[in-house]
Motif scaffolding. Structure first.
Motif, mmCIF file in Angstrom:
data_model
loop_
_atom_site.group_PDB
_atom_site.id
_atom_site.type_symbol
_atom_site.label_atom_id
_atom_site.label_comp_id
_atom_site.label_asym_id
_atom_site.label_seq_id
_atom_site.Cartn_x
_atom_site.Cartn_y
_atom_site.Cartn_z
ATOM 1 N N UNK A 214 36.464 20.263 50.184
ATOM 2 C CA UNK A 214 36.978 19.060 49.541
ATOM 3 C C UNK A 214 36.551 17.880 50.409
ATOM 4 N N UNK A 215 35.584 17.094 49.910
ATOM 5 C CA UNK A 215 35.001 16.013 50.706
ATOM 6 C C UNK A 215 36.050 14.977 51.110
ATOM 7 N N UNK A 216 36.924 14.613 50.171
ATOM 8 C CA UNK A 216 37.956 13.619 50.477
ATOM 9 C C UNK A 216 38.925 14.136 51.545
ATOM 10 N N UNK A 217 39.275 15.413 51.457
ATOM 11 C CA UNK A 217 40.173 15.997 52.454
ATOM 12 C C UNK A 217 39.502 16.034 53.823
ATOM 13 N N UNK A 218 38.210 16.333 53.838
ATOM 14 C CA UNK A 218 37.481 16.352 55.097
ATOM 15 C C UNK A 218 37.479 14.968 55.732
#
Length: 211
Positions: A70-74
């Motif tokens: 999950x790019x946003x979570x990263x």
């Protein structure tokens, strides 16, 4: 390092230095100012810049695995990792990272996109202005126009539009014309709001929102 890579990294380092200077002495309350990056305040954006400056290809992969791809979570994990309790500590970390040449596995021009867009994410809400180098802003703009919206670019946002920079020799696309400075065009194709009347032309209403 190739001449082009050297040119881009030199520009990135100058932008980090300029941003650090602009934030020097910023009052504690102003670090909590909402940035143009949705959900992040000024302190968050600076922490993000510190994190990406320290990111390596392997580190990026490990981070994505930990975030369940999950790019946003990263990104959120990176902000949490680099954001210090005292904003001046985060600013010191940005200064310490000025000359770094590591980053996520993405086209090198994306480092320019990051510095210009996030630079304005921070400066505009604070009422700080900067005269960005048009040559490098155009490089960042071309990168965004060649990148899909799914990957954070603006290719899908400019279909049927002709972009014309008013402060340098740059044109792109066919269709309803949108005129504005290179930095305003870059912000708009990056999904950021621009100031009222900063973009003009019959296609302006279809690209971006006003602050």
């Amino acid at each position: 390092m190739t001449p082009r890579r050297t040119l881009i990294w030199t520009a990135v380092h100058r932008e980090r230095q300029a941003l650090a200077e602009d934030l020097q002495g910023l009052g504690a309350d102003r670090w909590a100012t909402a940035s143009l990056c949705p959900g992040w305040d000024v302190h968050d954006v600076v922490a993000h810049l510190v994190d990406t400056a320290h990111t390596t290809k392997l580190g990026f992969l490990r981070g994505m695995v930990a975030a369940g791809f999950d790019f946003d979570k990263d990104n959120a994990n990176g902000v949490a990792r680099r954001r210090r309790d005292d904003p001046n500590g985060t600013l010191a970390d940005l200064r310490a990272a000025i000359s770094r040449t590591t980053g996520p596995p993405a086209p090198l021009a994306s480092r320019l996109v990051e510095m210009f867009v996030h630079g304005e994410d921070i400066r505009r809400p604070l009422g700080v202005s900067r005269d960005y180098p048009c040559e490098h802003v155009v490089t960042a703009l071309k990168s965004q126009l060649g990148t899909s919206t799914k990957m954070g670019g603006g290719r899908g946002l400019v279909e049927g539009l002709r972009l014309v920079a008013t402060d340098t020799d740059f044109q792109h696309g066919e269709g309803a014309e949108v005129r504005g400075s290179a930095i305003a065009l870059l912000l708009a194709v990056s999904g950021r709001p621009v100031r009222e009347n900063e973009l003009e032309g019959p296609g302006a209403a279809g690209l971006g929102n006003s602050l």
